[in-house]
Structure formats: structure tokens, C-alpha cells
Design a protein around this motif. Structure first.
Motif, PDB file in Angstrom:
ATOM      1  N   TYR A 284     -42.141  15.770 -32.017  1.00 32.23           N
ATOM      2  CA  TYR A 284     -43.198  16.446 -32.748  1.00 32.23           C
ATOM      3  C   TYR A 284     -43.203  17.898 -32.273  1.00 32.23           C
ATOM      4  O   TYR A 284     -43.472  18.167 -31.100  1.00 32.23           O
ATOM      5  CB  TYR A 284     -44.555  15.794 -32.501  1.00 32.23           C
ATOM      6  CG  TYR A 284     -44.581  14.311 -32.831  1.00 32.23           C
ATOM      7  CD1 TYR A 284     -44.443  13.872 -34.134  1.00 32.23           C
ATOM      8  CD2 TYR A 284     -44.738  13.359 -31.824  1.00 32.23           C
ATOM      9  CE1 TYR A 284     -44.453  12.525 -34.444  1.00 32.23           C
ATOM     10  CE2 TYR A 284     -44.751  12.007 -32.118  1.00 32.23           C
ATOM     11  CZ  TYR A 284     -44.607  11.591 -33.427  1.00 32.23           C
ATOM     12  OH  TYR A 284     -44.612  10.256 -33.733  1.00 32.23           O
ATOM     13  N   ASP A 285     -42.895  18.810 -33.179  1.00 33.86           N
ATOM     14  CA  ASP A 285     -42.751  20.207 -32.773  1.00 33.86           C
ATOM     15  C   ASP A 285     -43.376  21.191 -33.756  1.00 33.86           C
ATOM     16  O   ASP A 285     -43.031  22.368 -33.749  1.00 33.86           O
ATOM     17  CB  ASP A 285     -41.280  20.548 -32.567  1.00 33.86           C
ATOM     18  CG  ASP A 285     -40.408  20.209 -33.763  1.00 33.86           C
ATOM     19  OD1 ASP A 285     -40.974  19.863 -34.830  1.00 33.86           O
ATOM     20  OD2 ASP A 285     -39.170  20.288 -33.640  1.00 33.86           O
ATOM     21  N   ARG A 286     -44.295  20.716 -34.620  1.00 33.77           N
ATOM     22  CA  ARG A 286     -44.941  21.608 -35.580  1.00 33.77           C
ATOM     23  C   ARG A 286     -46.456  21.508 -35.431  1.00 33.77           C
ATOM     24  O   ARG A 286     -46.981  20.450 -35.039  1.00 33.77           O
ATOM     25  CB  ARG A 286     -44.522  21.265 -37.010  1.00 33.77           C
ATOM     26  CG  ARG A 286     -43.024  21.442 -37.263  1.00 33.77           C
ATOM     27  CD  ARG A 286     -42.735  21.496 -38.756  1.00 33.77           C
ATOM     28  NE  ARG A 286     -43.157  20.305 -39.457  1.00 33.77           N
ATOM     29  CZ  ARG A 286     -42.415  19.201 -39.595  1.00 33.77           C
ATOM     30  NH1 ARG A 286     -41.203  19.168 -39.061  1.00 33.77           N
ATOM     31  NH2 ARG A 286     -42.882  18.156 -40.252  1.00 33.77           N
ATOM     32  N   GLU A 288     -48.826  21.138 -37.595  1.00 28.37           N
ATOM     33  CA  GLU A 288     -49.454  20.079 -38.382  1.00 28.37           C
ATOM     34  C   GLU A 288     -49.242  18.703 -37.743  1.00 28.37           C
ATOM     35  O   GLU A 288     -50.076  17.799 -37.886  1.00 28.37           O
ATOM     36  CB  GLU A 288     -48.929  20.082 -39.819  1.00 28.37           C
ATOM     37  CG  GLU A 288     -47.420  19.926 -39.953  1.00 28.37           C
ATOM     38  CD  GLU A 288     -46.686  21.250 -39.892  1.00 28.37           C
ATOM     39  OE1 GLU A 288     -45.483  21.255 -40.201  1.00 28.37           O
ATOM     40  OE2 GLU A 288     -47.327  22.252 -39.538  1.00 28.37           O
ATOM     41  N   GLN A 289     -48.128  18.543 -37.015  1.00 27.39           N
ATOM     42  CA  GLN A 289     -47.910  17.281 -36.312  1.00 27.39           C
ATOM     43  C   GLN A 289     -48.833  17.151 -35.102  1.00 27.39           C
ATOM     44  O   GLN A 289     -49.269  16.047 -34.768  1.00 27.39           O
ATOM     45  CB  GLN A 289     -46.442  17.180 -35.885  1.00 27.39           C
ATOM     46  CG  GLN A 289     -45.478  17.067 -37.063  1.00 27.39           C
ATOM     47  CD  GLN A 289     -44.015  17.146 -36.638  1.00 27.39           C
ATOM     48  OE1 GLN A 289     -43.704  17.643 -35.567  1.00 27.39           O
ATOM     49  NE2 GLN A 289     -43.134  16.658 -37.491  1.00 27.39           N
ATOM     50  N   SER A 377     -45.865  16.803 -42.987  1.00 22.79           N
ATOM     51  CA  SER A 377     -44.990  17.969 -42.982  1.00 22.79           C
ATOM     52  C   SER A 377     -45.847  19.218 -42.968  1.00 22.79           C
ATOM     53  O   SER A 377     -47.072  19.168 -42.850  1.00 22.79           O
ATOM     54  CB  SER A 377     -44.066  17.946 -44.204  1.00 22.79           C
ATOM     55  OG  SER A 377     -44.840  17.998 -45.393  1.00 22.79           O
ATOM     56  N   SER A 378     -45.188  20.394 -43.135  1.00 21.38           N
ATOM     57  CA  SER A 378     -45.919  21.668 -43.089  1.00 21.38           C
ATOM     58  C   SER A 378     -46.885  21.821 -44.247  1.00 21.38           C
ATOM     59  O   SER A 378     -47.805  22.619 -44.189  1.00 21.38           O
ATOM     60  CB  SER A 378     -44.924  22.835 -43.091  1.00 21.38           C
ATOM     61  OG  SER A 378     -44.095  22.774 -44.237  1.00 21.38           O
TER      62      SER A 378
END
Length: 388
Positions: A284-286, A288-289, A377-378
Motif C-alpha cells: 500500500y503506497d498511495r 487513498e490506500q 485506486s486514486s
């Protein structure tokens, strides 16, 4: 005793030591030398084997210090060039002295010019070391900041039978999918070693300020004021920010021994049960995540702390090579907090009212539904759920 008397005693003992024929005689003389001279036995052996002369030899007369006539000029040039080191000063020493002489700042004679030409760079360095620069030198600490901080934070482990709630263990869990490259999310897990009450928060990266921000968020919603925080030796925890926060809130800050995960056994167990089994080992690297993780944690914290009964170790008994463990009756973490008697009546009533309002089946179904959906997702962000 005076040095003259000391030399006479050593000479007398040395003569006895050389004339001694047996090992026992020499050993007795050495015992006497150690007692009289107050030195180590090895030093006594070396001294008696090579005793000093009764009359110390006079030191030879040193030759006069060279380049004395040129030193005032060297000091003036050194000052004009802002006190450089010998390596920088030596190549331009004569040239700068001549420049200063043309401007009337000093006077050069043939003897001084000859000395400026002959002085070597090592000799110039020795002469400059005797001069004192008025420029303030930067103070450099001999100890590294992290080593200094480690010396200030006690290294302990909470007792397995601790009875006072408020002792918190904290740890980070990586969500890197098996690769530590790049920027990815972490889960901060905070658990009470007595009651098992646990809260989690996800964050992107593990900067010291980001970790402290999420820890403050968790402690602000803790049912009671904690009295201790225990972490591992990672720099995300072992830093001045967290130390200052603990000191200002009267919280004892301690750390575990290096490479001893069992010193943080309670939070390590929660990492496996409440993080890995819940969200797995994916990357998990965003942002939103991270929001999606926090929405799950907010809901699951309610489910775990108010609905799920857990067992707590209350006794150990060694029988040969085995250890028999005794556990108490399964209770929820909130029930253990209430039974501990450390909460005020208002806090107890609020927790009891909130616990009675929880619907375990509804919470379970909501969690199953959230976990069954694809990771956002984004363009698809998850709505965070606030926990009590």
C-alpha cells in the motif's frame, strides 16, 4: 616518600631480587615491592629488573627555537589571511608578507625574509599550534545524537504480570509487498499490556513527525491517560520529538533491548493478529490506500475492543522443560479496563453505554464487506469511519 628515597628503595629491592635463588624468595620480594611502592605487580617486575639510577641524568640542553625572529611577521600574516591552517598559509607566506610590508603593516629584513623562505610546512604548523585564534571554533559533540538519546531512554521490558493499565507498547508494521524500495504505508499499533485495548493508524512513510502525529491522534482518544510508552530502537520512535512529548505529558518513555522482539511481545502479537491477518502482506503506497486502511482500522478497533473476548495470561509454572500457562476468563479489552478500577465513574459509564450500543454482527458484516471490495485506486477513496 621522596623520589630520592624511592629510587634508593628500588635499588635495594633490585639487588635482593637479583640475588634471590628460589622462586618463593623472588615472589616475597615482589610482594614487598608492591606494598611499599603501591604499584602493580607487573610494573614492580619491570622496575626491579631495570632499576633507575640513584642520581637522575640531567636532560640535554635543547637547541634554541628556530625562526624566532620571523614569528611576529608570521603571526601578522596569519591574522591578515583570517587565521588559515599551515597547509593554506605556507605557499603564500612570503608573498603576503611582502604585500603587507609594501602597505606599511610590517618591516622585513634580510634575516626575516631568509627565515620565511626556509621554514617548512610541518614546522609552520607546529608554530601556529602555539598561537591562539580569536575565531570561535564550532563545538562538535563526540557522541552521536542517537547514542546520546539511547543513553537517556531506559532499556526495560514490561512485566508479563503487570497489573496497572496505561502501559502502552507501540510498533510499526510495513506494508511494502516484499520490497522496501520507494515510499509505502505503515501501520502504527498501540496496545495496553494489561487490558489488551488496542488502536491502530496507518500513515504514508515513517517520518518522526508523522509517527508522532498519529500517536497523538491515538492517545487523544485513549480511554484513560497512559503512564508509559515502550518502543523498539527504531529512529521513528527513538527521537527528541517523542521524548519531549512524553516528558510534557508525564509519560515514562522506555525502549526494548536491541534485537529482542520479545521485549515488545504484546504489540508484536497484535501486529500479527490485528494487522497481518486483517489486511495481509500487500503493498500500500498511495494516500487513498492509507485512507482505506484507516477506515478499516477505525471500524475494527470498535469491533475488537468492545466486542471480541480475549484471554490474558495470569500465571506461569515451570514443570521440567515445559511451562504451564494459566489464562483468565475471556473478556473484552474494555471490560478489563472497567474492572481494573482506574477509570472514573464518568469514563466507566460512557464506555459501558457505548459497549452496550455495539452490534457485533453488524460490525462483522461491515468489515467483511469492506475487506471483500478491491483496494481503492486514486479515483476511488474510502470514507473514514470514526471510532470511540
Amino acid at each position: 616518600m621522596s623520589m630520592k628515597t624511592r629510587r634508593e628503595v628500588i635499588r635495594m629491592l633490585a639487588d635482593q631480587y637479583k640475588k634471590a635463588k628460589s622462586r618463593n624468595e623472588k615472589s616475597a620480594i615482589l610482594d614487598n615491592a608492591v606494598k611499599v611502592l603501591g604499584c602493580h605487580r607487573k610494573h614492580a617486575i619491570r622496575t626491579l629488573a631495570n632499576p633507575p639510577a640513584l642520581t637522575p641524568t640531567k636532560s640535554k640542553r635543547h637547541r634554541p627555537v628556530a625562526y624566532q625572529e620571523a614569528m611576529p611577521v608570521i603571526e601578522r600574516v596569519w591574522e591578515a589571511l583570517d587565521y588559515p591552517c599551515a597547509e593554506r598559509l605556507h605557499p603564500v607566506l612570503l608573498e603576503t608578507a611582502q604585500t603587507l610590508a609594501r602597505h606599511g603593516h610590517l618591516r622585513l629584513t634580510d634575516s626575516v625574509i631568509s627565515q620565511l623562505q626556509e621554514i617548512s610546512r610541518p614546522t609552520l604548523a607546529r608554530r601556529l599550534s602555539a598561537l591562539r585564534s580569536p575565531k570561535a571554533r564550532p563545538t562538535v559533540s563526540k557522541r552521536k545524537p542517537l547514542a546520546e538519546l539511547r543513553a537517556q531512554v531506559p532499556m526495560i521490558a514490561y512485566d508479563w504480570d503487570e497489573t496497572r493499565p496505561g502501559a502502552l507498547e507501540i510498533d510499526l508494521v510495513e506494508h511494502n509487498g516484499g520490497s522496501s524500495l520507494g515510499h509505502f504505508a505503515y501501520t502504527l499499533t498501540v496496545t495496553d499490556v494489561v487490558s489488551g485495548y488496542t488502536r491502530r493508524r496507518a500513515l504514508l512513510g515513517k517520518s518522526q513527525l508523522a509517527v508522532l502525529r498519529e500517536l497523538k491522534h491515538i492517545i487523544a482518544k485513549w480511554p484513560m491517560q497512559p503512564w508509559g510508552i515502550h518502543s523498539d530502537n527504531g529512529q521513528e520512535f527513538l527521537n527528541a520529538h517523542l521524548k519531549t512529548f512524553c516528558a510534557s505529558n508525564h509519560i515514562r518513555f522506555t525502549r526494548s533491548r536491541p534485537y529482542r522482539k520479545n521485549d515488545n511481545a504484546h504489540v508484536e502479537q497484535k501486529n500479527g493478529f490485528l494487522v497481518r491477518q486483517l489486511v495481509g502482506y500487500e503493498r500500500y503506497d498511495r494516500p487513498e490506500q492509507v485512507e482505506w486502511l484507516n477506515s478499516i482500522y477505525a471500524l475494527h478497533d470498535r469491533y475488537f475492543n468492545f466486542c471480541l473476548p480475549t484471554r490474558k495470561l495470569i500465571g506461569k509454572e515451570r514443570r521440567g522443560a515445559r511451562v504451564k500457562k494459566t489464562f483468565d476468563t475471556a473478556k473484552t479489552p474494555v471490560a478489563r479496563l472497567i474492572e481494573s478500577g482506574v477509570l472514573s465513574s464518568e469514563q466507566t459509564q460512557r464506555l459501558q453505554a457505548y459497549q452496550s450500543s455495539q452490534d457485533p454482527l453488524t460490525l462483522h458484516n461491515q468489515l467483511e464487506m469492506m475487506l471483500s471490495r478491491p483496494v481503492p485506486s486514486s479515483t476511488d477513496t474510502a470514507e473514514p469511519v470514526e471510532a470511540v
